[in-house]
Design a protein around this motif. Structure first.
Motif, PDB file in Angstrom:
ATOM      1  N   LEU A 129     -30.770  14.023  52.812  1.00 22.60           N
ATOM      2  CA  LEU A 129     -30.924  14.266  51.377  1.00 22.60           C
ATOM      3  C   LEU A 129     -29.749  15.077  50.829  1.00 22.60           C
ATOM      4  O   LEU A 129     -29.212  14.773  49.763  1.00 22.60           O
ATOM      5  N   LYS A 130     -29.335  16.089  51.564  1.00 26.29           N
ATOM      6  CA  LYS A 130     -28.183  16.895  51.115  1.00 26.29           C
ATOM      7  C   LYS A 130     -26.904  16.070  51.084  1.00 26.29           C
ATOM      8  O   LYS A 130     -26.085  16.222  50.177  1.00 26.29           O
ATOM      9  N   THR A 131     -26.727  15.183  52.052  1.00 25.16           N
ATOM     10  CA  THR A 131     -25.568  14.292  52.062  1.00 25.16           C
ATOM     11  C   THR A 131     -25.608  13.373  50.852  1.00 25.16           C
ATOM     12  O   THR A 131     -24.584  13.154  50.193  1.00 25.16           O
ATOM     13  N   LEU A 132     -26.780  12.843  50.552  1.00 26.39           N
ATOM     14  CA  LEU A 132     -26.939  11.984  49.377  1.00 26.39           C
ATOM     15  C   LEU A 132     -26.623  12.756  48.105  1.00 26.39           C
ATOM     16  O   LEU A 132     -25.937  12.240  47.216  1.00 26.39           O
TER      17      LEU A 132
ATOM     18  N   LEU B 198     -23.899  12.055  45.096  1.00 29.74           N
ATOM     19  CA  LEU B 198     -24.271  11.934  43.682  1.00 29.74           C
ATOM     20  C   LEU B 198     -23.310  12.708  42.791  1.00 29.74           C
ATOM     21  O   LEU B 198     -23.095  12.330  41.637  1.00 29.74           O
ATOM     22  N   ASP B 199     -22.753  13.796  43.317  1.00 31.75           N
ATOM     23  CA  ASP B 199     -21.802  14.585  42.527  1.00 31.75           C
ATOM     24  C   ASP B 199     -20.579  13.757  42.155  1.00 31.75           C
ATOM     25  O   ASP B 199     -20.001  13.944  41.089  1.00 31.75           O
ATOM     26  N   THR B 200     -20.183  12.816  43.007  1.00 32.61           N
ATOM     27  CA  THR B 200     -19.005  11.991  42.731  1.00 32.61           C
ATOM     28  C   THR B 200     -19.319  10.829  41.804  1.00 32.61           C
ATOM     29  O   THR B 200     -18.415  10.247  41.224  1.00 32.61           O
TER      30      THR B 200
ATOM     31  N   ARG C 163     -29.887  20.465  42.737  1.00 32.55           N
ATOM     32  CA  ARG C 163     -28.429  20.297  42.665  1.00 32.55           C
ATOM     33  C   ARG C 163     -27.877  21.104  41.511  1.00 32.55           C
ATOM     34  O   ARG C 163     -28.408  21.088  40.412  1.00 32.55           O
ATOM     35  N   LEU C 164     -26.808  21.784  41.772  1.00 34.15           N
ATOM     36  CA  LEU C 164     -26.095  22.438  40.681  1.00 34.15           C
ATOM     37  C   LEU C 164     -25.217  21.400  39.994  1.00 34.15           C
ATOM     38  O   LEU C 164     -24.572  20.585  40.664  1.00 34.15           O
ATOM     39  N   PRO C 165     -25.176  21.409  38.666  1.00 32.71           N
ATOM     40  CA  PRO C 165     -24.332  20.413  37.976  1.00 32.71           C
ATOM     41  C   PRO C 165     -22.851  20.704  38.170  1.00 32.71           C
ATOM     42  O   PRO C 165     -22.441  21.758  38.497  1.00 32.71           O
TER      43      PRO C 165
END
Length: 181
Positions: free
Chosen positions: A161-164, A168-170, A179-181
């Motif tokens: 989940l953390k890898t996903l 998502l940030d990219t 998640r921090l924006p």
């Protein structure tokens, strides 16, 4: 605690002793062994329930990620496939932790999961003054052994989940819980 947030000492600590009334219908042969069992049972319960709560938080984070990916522009099929893989891992974890909830909802007899087993032992020992039974010790050992595998699976699902979430940030996906924006 005062209105300004500071703490005030009302009195100095005072030592005292608690004596059992010794009015148990079945006297306890070894109070230290009983207390040791209660302690290790409580420690296992703390970790099991904490892990259970954490997996619920993971499922909530996944729900928002999935919705965000479905509503965002672009080709996110590979990311949605990763979401589905993590959901499958969590379903396996749910089955081990809670038992088969689907059958239970249809009023079939099902064995409890790890959470139910540990809670049954705690509930049955609550308020008793006699020693734990051999059955409770066996349940404790069984849950402890099985939970090691489940805990490792939760960690693996969390890593996925953390890898996903890093991926998502990219992609420019808007904020989702965890998640921090």
């Amino acid at each position: 605690i005062k209105p300004d947030g500071s703490a005030e000492t009302l009195s100095e600590p005072l030592a005292f002793n608690i004596n059992s009334l010794n009015n148990a219908s079945i006297p306890v042969a070894d109070k230290k062994a009983l207390q040791a069992f209660y302690t290790k049972l409580a420690d296992l319960r703390k970790v099991v329930l904490g892990t259970s709560s954490y997996r619920h938080e993971m499922r909530n984070r996944l729900k928002f990620i999935k919705t965000g990916l479905q509503q965002s522009q672009g080709n996110n099929l590979n990311l949605l496939a990763e979401v589905k893989q993590i959901e499958k891992k969590l379903e396996e974890i749910d089955l081990a932790m809670d038992g088969d909830r689907s059958l239970e909802k249809r009023e079939f007899e099902v064995l409890p999961g790890l959470v139910g087993q540990i809670e049954n032992v705690i509930g049955n020992l609550y308020g008793t003054t006699s020693m734990q039974s051999k059955t409770y010790e066996e349940v404790y050992e069984k849950v402890k052994k099985q939970f090691g595998t489940v805990y490792a699976n939760v960690k693996n699902a969390d890593d996925a989940l953390k890898t996903l979430e890093k991926k998502l940030d990219t992609t420019g996906l808007p904020y989702t819980p965890g998640r921090l924006p």
